[in-house]
Design a protein around this motif. Structure first.
Motif, PDB file in Angstrom:
ATOM      1  N   ILE C 164       4.723   9.526   5.684  1.00 24.61           N
ATOM      2  CA  ILE C 164       5.901  10.066   6.845  1.00 24.61           C
ATOM      3  C   ILE C 164       6.564   9.035   7.819  1.00 24.61           C
ATOM      4  O   ILE C 164       5.859   8.242   8.202  1.00 24.61           O
ATOM      5  N   GLU C 165       7.760   8.962   7.502  1.00 24.59           N
ATOM      6  CA  GLU C 165       8.283   7.653   8.513  1.00 24.59           C
ATOM      7  C   GLU C 165       9.639   8.741   9.243  1.00 24.59           C
ATOM      8  O   GLU C 165      10.522   9.216   8.428  1.00 24.59           O
ATOM      9  N   ASP C 166       9.626   8.741  10.228  1.00 26.46           N
ATOM     10  CA  ASP C 166      10.525   9.420  11.168  1.00 26.46           C
ATOM     11  C   ASP C 166      10.771  10.972  10.465  1.00 26.46           C
ATOM     12  O   ASP C 166      11.612  11.308  10.446  1.00 26.46           O
ATOM     13  N   ASP C 167       9.737  11.614  10.610  1.00 32.66           N
ATOM     14  CA  ASP C 167       9.777  13.105  10.203  1.00 32.66           C
ATOM     15  C   ASP C 167      10.331  13.063   8.623  1.00 32.66           C
ATOM     16  O   ASP C 167      10.557  14.153   8.357  1.00 32.66           O
ATOM     17  N   VAL C 168      10.555  12.174   7.961  1.00 31.87           N
ATOM     18  CA  VAL C 168      11.056  12.267   6.691  1.00 31.87           C
ATOM     19  C   VAL C 168       9.850  11.935   5.801  1.00 31.87           C
ATOM     20  O   VAL C 168       9.132  10.876   5.847  1.00 31.87           O
ATOM     21  N   VAL C 169       9.468  12.964   4.927  1.00 32.83           N
ATOM     22  CA  VAL C 169       8.374  12.685   3.559  1.00 32.83           C
ATOM     23  C   VAL C 169       8.862  12.069   2.718  1.00 32.83           C
ATOM     24  O   VAL C 169       9.746  12.180   2.214  1.00 32.83           O
ATOM     25  N   ILE C 170       8.054  10.931   2.455  1.00 27.54           N
ATOM     26  CA  ILE C 170       8.299   9.992   1.229  1.00 27.54           C
ATOM     27  C   ILE C 170       7.517  10.482   0.317  1.00 27.54           C
ATOM     28  O   ILE C 170       6.289  10.235   0.596  1.00 27.54           O
ATOM     29  N   VAL C 171       7.763  10.823  -0.896  1.00 24.38           N
ATOM     30  CA  VAL C 171       6.791  10.907  -1.884  1.00 24.38           C
ATOM     31  C   VAL C 171       6.761   9.781  -3.055  1.00 24.38           C
ATOM     32  O   VAL C 171       7.850   9.389  -3.432  1.00 24.38           O
ATOM     33  N   HIS C 172       5.598   9.080  -3.057  1.00 24.05           N
ATOM     34  CA  HIS C 172       5.742   7.924  -3.857  1.00 24.05           C
ATOM     35  C   HIS C 172       5.166   8.080  -5.232  1.00 24.05           C
ATOM     36  O   HIS C 172       4.192   9.000  -5.500  1.00 24.05           O
ATOM     37  N   ASP C 173       6.036   7.509  -6.098  1.00 25.31           N
ATOM     38  CA  ASP C 173       5.670   7.771  -7.421  1.00 25.31           C
ATOM     39  C   ASP C 173       4.260   7.262  -7.971  1.00 25.31           C
ATOM     40  O   ASP C 173       3.827   6.410  -7.325  1.00 25.31           O
ATOM     41  N   VAL C 174       3.908   8.003  -8.845  1.00 30.15           N
ATOM     42  CA  VAL C 174       2.426   7.995  -9.343  1.00 30.15           C
ATOM     43  C   VAL C 174       2.138   6.394  -9.792  1.00 30.15           C
ATOM     44  O   VAL C 174       1.203   5.745  -9.542  1.00 30.15           O
ATOM     45  N   ASP C 175       3.298   5.855 -10.212  1.00 35.09           N
ATOM     46  CA  ASP C 175       3.079   4.522 -10.581  1.00 35.09           C
ATOM     47  C   ASP C 175       3.148   3.516  -9.644  1.00 35.09           C
ATOM     48  O   ASP C 175       2.528   2.295  -9.719  1.00 35.09           O
ATOM     49  N   GLN C 176       3.618   3.822  -8.413  1.00 35.93           N
ATOM     50  CA  GLN C 176       3.835   2.896  -7.393  1.00 35.93           C
ATOM     51  C   GLN C 176       2.529   2.664  -6.571  1.00 35.93           C
ATOM     52  O   GLN C 176       1.867   1.912  -6.284  1.00 35.93           O
ATOM     53  N   ARG C 177       2.079   4.074  -6.441  1.00 31.48           N
ATOM     54  CA  ARG C 177       0.920   3.991  -5.576  1.00 31.48           C
ATOM     55  C   ARG C 177      -0.054   4.787  -6.114  1.00 31.48           C
ATOM     56  O   ARG C 177       0.132   6.145  -6.716  1.00 31.48           O
ATOM     57  N   GLN C 178      -1.549   4.495  -5.869  1.00 30.42           N
ATOM     58  CA  GLN C 178      -2.492   5.663  -6.537  1.00 30.42           C
ATOM     59  C   GLN C 178      -2.394   6.962  -5.974  1.00 30.42           C
ATOM     60  O   GLN C 178      -2.157   7.136  -4.791  1.00 30.42           O
ATOM     61  N   PRO C 179      -2.220   7.917  -6.826  1.00 29.82           N
ATOM     62  CA  PRO C 179      -2.329   9.307  -6.174  1.00 29.82           C
ATOM     63  C   PRO C 179      -3.523   9.961  -5.687  1.00 29.82           C
ATOM     64  O   PRO C 179      -4.266   9.097  -6.114  1.00 29.82           O
ATOM     65  N   VAL C 180      -3.423  11.011  -5.176  1.00 30.70           N
ATOM     66  CA  VAL C 180      -4.710  11.337  -4.432  1.00 30.70           C
ATOM     67  C   VAL C 180      -5.313  12.721  -5.052  1.00 30.70           C
ATOM     68  O   VAL C 180      -4.543  13.455  -5.265  1.00 30.70           O
ATOM     69  N   PRO C 181      -6.508  12.695  -5.214  1.00 24.21           N
ATOM     70  CA  PRO C 181      -6.955  13.853  -5.633  1.00 24.21           C
ATOM     71  C   PRO C 181      -7.097  14.962  -4.609  1.00 24.21           C
ATOM     72  O   PRO C 181      -6.797  14.578  -3.398  1.00 24.21           O
ATOM     73  N   LEU C 182      -7.426  16.044  -4.986  1.00 25.65           N
ATOM     74  CA  LEU C 182      -7.255  17.231  -4.176  1.00 25.65           C
ATOM     75  C   LEU C 182      -8.797  17.323  -3.544  1.00 25.65           C
ATOM     76  O   LEU C 182      -9.681  16.697  -3.951  1.00 25.65           O
ATOM     77  N   SER C 183      -8.837  17.888  -2.130  1.00 24.46           N
ATOM     78  CA  SER C 183     -10.038  17.878  -1.564  1.00 24.46           C
ATOM     79  C   SER C 183     -10.650  19.459  -2.167  1.00 24.46           C
ATOM     80  O   SER C 183     -10.261  20.351  -1.888  1.00 24.46           O
ATOM     81  N   ILE C 184     -11.726  19.199  -2.941  1.00 20.69           N
ATOM     82  CA  ILE C 184     -12.239  20.357  -3.342  1.00 20.69           C
ATOM     83  C   ILE C 184     -13.647  20.555  -2.873  1.00 20.69           C
ATOM     84  O   ILE C 184     -14.657  19.690  -2.661  1.00 20.69           O
TER      85      ILE C 184
END
Lengths: 339, 194, 299, 269, 221
Positions: C164-184
């Protein structure tokens, strides 16, 4: 049925935890035992034959309904306190046509399945010995159509439980000139005769199935002028006392060519006076009051109730709970006085 | 709690060998604190309806009423916990009152677990707070016709909760039985007065 | 409709502890698992002939007004006539509702997924996790297989990382940043027990009969069964759901016994999920390394 | 006769002029263009008689859904009664076919067969016009006797196989499957071309005869069947199920694996 | 990009096939001929019930549109007069599809058509002829078969072309779906090029069917 008639057979006290506290009602224990409830063991004596309202496993017989135990010879059955009407051969009943089918009518008689009235089991215009032709099949709807009320007798019960009716007697047939109401069937006590003429020029038919027909007492002669009611107001099952059908509408008189067509006529007698109408509704409400008080409905009680109801000048006020209770009370007191 | 169903009515048609039990569940909008529109097709209600139908198919002697439908309408006017239990008990009574043959009572009660203490018949505040199990018992046996648990409960505590719930169900059955007899006697006495 | 012959044979053999497919009464069918090598959160699971595919997807959405801090999680499990012609394509049957409800109660209601963890900006942006379970082939046990596959897919799923940068949510591509698993929070496992009885109802209710039970019934067994019980539990010996919708009454002590017995299967299935996921993780890692190596070699 | 695989859209490349051609399954004659085309993928079979005046063309292929043809031998399950006819299910979700109560040997208006829902019959398709209801009968039309048709009692098990396999079992007298099975156990079998097989090894599931009679008198379906629980009974039960398992597996294996499969199927119990 | 096919994957259906083309994966089941519901029944031919279900979420209008296209194609191909008063039920379930938006359905449509062919053959439903479809994109006149989503979104126009196959040759154009910016010439050119592509697909089909029949008769010595 008398309480003392009801035998209580070896009934082991149920293995309850602390139900005894609740059992200590003011009524006597003996009466209590006369009623069994589903799942309760009735007897573990294998000599009994198992009748209606019971089921069994090995030697033990259990009840499947809440009701009284009845014992006829070796046959043990439980008669439910309440329940749908169970047709039996010879019952005088009132029914309503629900469907016109192939050579038969289906009749709602308040039991679990609609009864059947075969074309061959009705009297058709033109005499008893007339042959049924195909044209009769085609004009079945001219005789009886959906919604028509009739009184009939149960002819047989088929093995699938469906009742077959017949109307082959002058006292049976289509109903006119009156009003329909229904009460729980267990309130109607079986007797020899089920149609009575009551004071006030009113007749009643107490169908064993709990369907009741109140009408103007008719003269025995059927050769009266039939009338056509232009509004064709059919009396229906409305219990509303203010509903007086066909009152004041223009009537055209027409002579019916064949007298026996009359028995299938849809037209009401135009000469029902207002006093008769009011009497009919009064009876209607009396019977409702009796049903409200869970009293068995007999001719005598209806008359007593009718007399008691004279205290209410306005027929409509009789549908109040208080009024109904007071009528019931009057009837009970009256009975007690007579013993 | 639950207002008993309107009298079950039998209608012709349907299954040739057995009666079909048809349950209609109608939850009034004003039955809970917050007024919420509920439709008949809501999944939760369909589930309750199916549960009741299947439970009673077993305890009603359906084979006695071939080609008929036993229709039961349940109106939930107010709910404060134990919805399913209440509906089950009401339906049992209504079926008996209608004179429909049954093998035995089905009595039902909800039970919960607070810490280590099992509690019987929870109200909705309690229901929200702790896990609740609803059971339906046939007659005076320990046989469960109906079972519904929707929240977490330690497996090892199950036995103790079940024990109290079964005892509770039996107690409910006694209450139903007593009431039925009372009603029956009143009616019988009236009938015999002639 | 099943023939009287099959019915009689099935019940008779079950009474003697024999099953059509020579399983034991308390034995589950063989499990086959396919995990998509490219995507996150797509699995196909089959137990015997029963086959289910599950896809988990994530999107950013507005939270419900009464729950501003929680993400949205929904499970969609409509059954088409592909699974069996028993299921209507256009009308939702009672069985179908029941299956959906039980799976939903097992997973959603029991908070298997940490919803608060899905919150991005309270009251305005949360993750919406959508699970689509498609039943491809029906041979009994849809609840068990369905919930198993959904839990497997949820554990496998990874949502893209965000910042989050200045209230704007940036979604990073799976290739760029490690994706995060769900919290189970826990892994519920549904086990369905089917009950069979050759006895009459009089005997069941008043006599001293014993119920025949079997786990993971096939379609034919489901057709002749007289009742079923779904037990949902997790590894922590917690009961999550018990559901028995009528059917033949069972003894309370049997219920407790089945619960205890079921724990073994729950442990086994949970471990199976863990192992399969670990294997997939490892393979992915190796593939990733290989790619890096290739890139390196190309240079 | 060469193994030629044909698929829809291919030409049949057979001469239809001057030779009487009968078309069998998988071949369709377009009513508009009068062209004979293959309508399903399978092995093409063309059989010409010696005089070269008649030929039969059909494709051999596998399917699961049965389409009734006249004279087929089928196994059906009673699912209901309409008037004087039983409704019979040949396959699940297929349109039910009709079996007249008069289509039994020695049946009269008074003396009707009494079949209950769920019971199975072995019958012959007597009429198969797709536009109207299909009828089957449990009587040999030539002799008027039962001809092996009729009720398949509950001592045997019923299971499903693919249609091509059922055809092989029924039409190929030299097929090895039943022979292989016979090497292992004694059995009675009825094969329906609709993919249903009724089989019983030894005595199958023994039902106490007296008990069944009582049951008919009581007309109480809930009466439990007393089943002989001796050892031989259990053996026959297991053998029957194993035989069914074996024949089901046969559809998916090479002939040389048969023996192995047989031991496998019987070992499992 | 090659096709990966498997038939008879579902035991409960009369015919089924699973097809993977690139990143599109689809499974199709065919049931029939079976008993139709009263309102579906047609007196002299079979009725078709076609259901398409997306890989993600609930079916929308997009799936309905695809269903419609598939229906209009299949109802001429299936010999429906052979099954009067019967129902043929086709369910197409996408397992993965690359499209993240509702914009493109090309690959889905072509995959659904090809997969339906295998499933129909597996179910032994009578067909007038074989058929094969390709999905094509044109980018600055460059012809690309089975474009990936990225290529699709960059293209000027995209087309789905389905031909009937007679004796291994593409015969009639059964379906043409074109979207985007293209000239008449380009369309004709694309169609002409696709003839060969469809025939290539068909060669795969033929090879595959041969294998399938071998498998079906595996027990035959």
């Amino acid at each position: 049925m008398n309480v003392s008639d009801v035998i209580s057979i070896t009934r082991p006290t149920p293995a309850t935890i602390d139900s005894d506290v609740d059992m200590s009602d003011d009524e006597s224990t003996q009466v209590k035992l006369s009623i069994v409830t589903p799942g309760e063991m009735v007897t573990d004596d294998p000599v009994w034959m198992k009748g209606h309202g019971t089921y069994f496993l090995e030697d033990k017989t259990y009840s499947s309904v809440a009701g009284n135990i009845s014992r006829v010879n070796r046959l043990l059955s439980v008669i439910p306190l309440k329940g749908r009407y169970q047709p039996e051969t010879g019952d005088h009943i009132i029914g309503r046509i629900t469907e016109v089918g192939n050579k038969r009518w289906k009749v709602d008689i308040g039991c679990k399945q609609d009864a059947i009235l075969m074309l061959g089991s009705v009297n058709l215009p033109g005499g008893v010995l007339r042959r049924k032709s195909e044209s009769d099949e085609l004009q079945m709807r001219n005789f009886l159509k959906e919604g028509d009320l009739l009184n009939a007798e149960v002819q047989t019960i088929f093995n699938n439980g469906i009742a077959s009716l017949h109307t082959r007697s002058l006292k049976y047939g289509k109903l006119r000139n009156g009003i329909f109401l229904r009460v729980p069937s267990n309130l109607i006590v079986k007797s020899k005769n089920h149609s009575y003429d009551l004071p006030g020029n009113v007749s009643v038919i107490l169908g064993i199935n709990g369907y009741i027909w109140l009408s103007k007492t008719t003269n025995s002669s059927h050769n009266k002028n039939m009338t056509v009611n232009s509004n064709a107001n059919k009396i229906n099952a409305s219990g509303d006392p203010s509903y007086v059908p066909g009152a004041g509408s223009v009537a055209i008189t027409r002579l019916e060519e064949e007298s026996s067509w009359e028995i299938y006529s849809d037209k009401n007698d135009p000469n029902i006076t207002n006093s008769v109408r009011s009497n009919i509704t009064r009876y209607n409400n009396v019977i409702k009051a009796l049903a409200y008080g869970d009293l068995g409905i007999t001719e005598q009680r209806i008359i007593m109730g009718y007399e008691a109801s004279m205290a209410f000048s306005n027929v409509g006020s009789m549908i109040d709970k208080d009024a109904m209770e007071s009528i019931c009370q009057d009837v009970i007191n009256n009975e007690k006085m007579r013993g | 709690m639950v207002q008993g169903p309107m009298e079950p009515s039998l209608r012709s048609q349907a299954n040739t060998t057995e009666a079909t039990i048809e349950v209609n569940v109608n939850v009034a909008n004003f039955s809970t604190f917050e007024r919420k529109k509920r439709t008949r097709t809501e999944k939760r209600i369909v589930e309750l309806k199916a549960t009741l139908e299947k439970t009673f198919e077993q305890s009603v002697m359906c084979n006695l009423y071939p080609r008929t439908v036993i229709q039961v309408d349940i109106h939930v006017l107010a709910q404060d916990g134990g919805l399913l239990a209440g509906m089950t008990n009401a339906m049992t009574l209504a079926l008996i009152d209608a004179g429909i043959a049954m093998y035995d009572y089905v009595s039902s009660v909800s039970a919960g677990l607070h810490d280590q203490t099992p509690l019987l018949d929870l109200n909705s505040l309690e229901e929200n707070d702790m896990s609740a199990i609803t059971i339906g018992v046939v007659g005076k046996s320990e046989k469960l016709a109906l079972l519904m648990l929707e929240d977490k409960m330690p497996l090892d505590q199950l036995e103790s909760v079940l024990a109290i719930a079964i005892a509770g169900s039996h107690r409910i059955q006694d209450l139903m039985d007593t009431e039925l007899r009372r009603q029956g006697n009143i009616r019988a006495s009236k009938m015999t007065q002639s | 409709m099943i023939s009287a012959n099959e019915r009689l044979f099935l019940i008779e053999s079950l009474k003697n502890g024999i099953r059509q497919d020579s399983r034991k009464l308390d034995q589950l069918r063989e499990t086959h698992i396919y995990i998509s090598p490219e995507e996150y959160g797509y699995v196909e699971v089959s137990w015997g002939h029963t086959k289910v595919s599950v896809r988990v997807s994530a999107a950013i959405d507005k939270p419900f007004e009464d729950r501003p801090f929680e993400g949205i999680f929904s499970i969609n499990c409509d059954i088409s006539s592909m699974a069996s012609q028993k299921f209507d394509n256009y009308k939702v049957g009672n069985d179908e509702v029941l299956i959906g409800r039980i799976i939903e109660k097992a997973i959603r209601r029991s908070n298997a997924v940490d919803l608060e963890n899905l919150c991005i900006v309270a009251g305005s942006k949360v993750w919406k996790i959508q699970v689509d379970a498609n039943f491809l082939n029906y041979d009994g046990g849809l609840i068990d297989v369905g919930s198993f596959a959904v839990m497997l897919a949820l554990q496998h799923f990874k949502k893209p990382d965000i910042s989050i940068e200045d209230d704007v949510v940036i979604v990073h591509d799976v290739d760029q940043r490690q994706p995060v698993p769900l919290s189970i929070l826990h892994v519920p496992v549904c086990l369905t027990y089917s009950f069979f009885t050759p006895y009459t109802r009089e005997q069941i209710l008043k006599g001293d009969t014993e119920e025949i039970w079997a786990m993971d019934a096939t379609m034919k067994e489901e057709e002749v069964r007289d009742g079923m019980l779904v037990i949902t539990m997790n590894k922590n010996r917690e009961l999550i759901q018990l559901s028995k919708n009528g059917g033949v009454p069972i003894d309370a002590s049997l219920l407790v016994e089945l619960g205890m017995k079921g724990m073994q299967e729950v442990d086994r299935l949970t471990d199976m999920m863990r192992d399969v996921l670990k294997k997939d993780e490892k393979e992915r890692y190796e593939r990733g390394n290989l790619k890096l190596l290739e890139v390196g070699a190309a240079r | 006769m060469s193994q030629r695989i044909i698929i829809p859209g291919d030409s049949l490349s057979i001469e239809t002029e001057g030779i009487k051609t009968s078309i069998g399954p998988g071949i369709y004659k377009n009513p508009k263009s009068q062209k004979v085309i293959p309508s399903s993928a399978g092995i093409l079979n063309v059989k010409v008689n010696k005089k070269n005046t008649n030929q039969v063309v059909y494709t051999d292929s596998n399917s699961k859904r049965y389409i009734p043809q006249a004279n087929d031998f089928v196994i059906g399950i009673v699912v209901g009664v309409i008037g004087e006819q039983y409704k019979i299910q040949l396959q699940e979700y297929s349109t039910n076919v009709l079996l007249s109560m008069m289509a039994f040997p020695n049946a009269t208006k008074k003396n009707r067969p009494n079949l209950k829902n769920g019971q199975a019959v072995y019958a012959r398709v007597s009429q198969a016009i797709p536009e109207i209801d299909i009828e089957i009968e449990c009587i040999d039309p030539v002799t008027g006797k039962d001809g092996g048709f009729g009720l398949l009692d509950e001592s045997g098990y019923i299971f499903d196989v693919n249609l091509n396999f059922a055809r092989e079992l029924l039409f190929n007298p030299s097929n090895i499957f039943l022979e292989t099975l016979a090497s292992r156990c004694q059995f009675e079998i009825a094969i329906g071309i609709n993919g249903k097989i009724w089989i019983k090894c030894g005595d199958g599931l023994k039902i106490d005869k007296d008990e069944t009679k009582d049951e008919k008198e009581d007309d109480d379906e809930d009466t439990p069947r007393k089943v002989d629980t001796s050892n031989s009974y259990l053996k026959d039960l297991k053998a029957t199920l194993a035989a069914a398992r074996f024949l089901t597996r046969c559809q998916f294996i090479r002939p040389e694996e048969l023996d192995n499969e047989l031991t496998e199927a019987f070992r499992a119990n | 990009m090659s096709h990966q096919v498997e038939t008879g994957v579902l035991s409960r259906s009369d015919g089924s096939a699973q097809l993977t083309i690139g990143s599109t994966k689809v499974i199709t089941s065919v049931n029939g001929p079976t008993e139709p519901k009263a309102r579906q029944e047609l007196p002299n031919l079979a009725s078709l019930e076609i259901v398409i279900r997306p890989a993600q979420g609930l079916p929308t209008t997009r799936e309905k549109l695809l269903e419609d296209k598939l229906r209009s194609l299949l109802q001429t191909i299936i010999i429906r007069y052979k099954y009067p008063r019967q129902l043929i039920q086709i369910v197409v379930q996408f397992l993965s599809s690359e499209g993240k938006s509702n914009v493109f359905t090309n690959n889905e449509l072509s995959a659904a058509i090809n997969c339906a062919f295998y499933a129909l053959i597996d179910a032994n439903i009578a067909l007038n002829y074989s058929f094969a479809a390709v999905s094509v994109s044109l980018n600055e006149g460059k012809y690309l078969k089975d474009p990936a989503w990225k290529q699709l979104s960059e293209s000027d126009s995209h087309h789905v072309i389905c031909f009937s196959i007679q004796d291994g040759k593409a015969e009639k154009l059964l379906l043409l779906e074109s979207q985007g910016d293209f000239s008449e010439e380009e369309v004709f050119d694309t169609i002409a090029k696709s003839v060969a592509e469809c025939e290539k697909v068909h060669q795969d089909q033929r090879k595959f069917i041969g294998e399938k029949i071998d498998r079906d008769f595996i027990w035959k010595a």
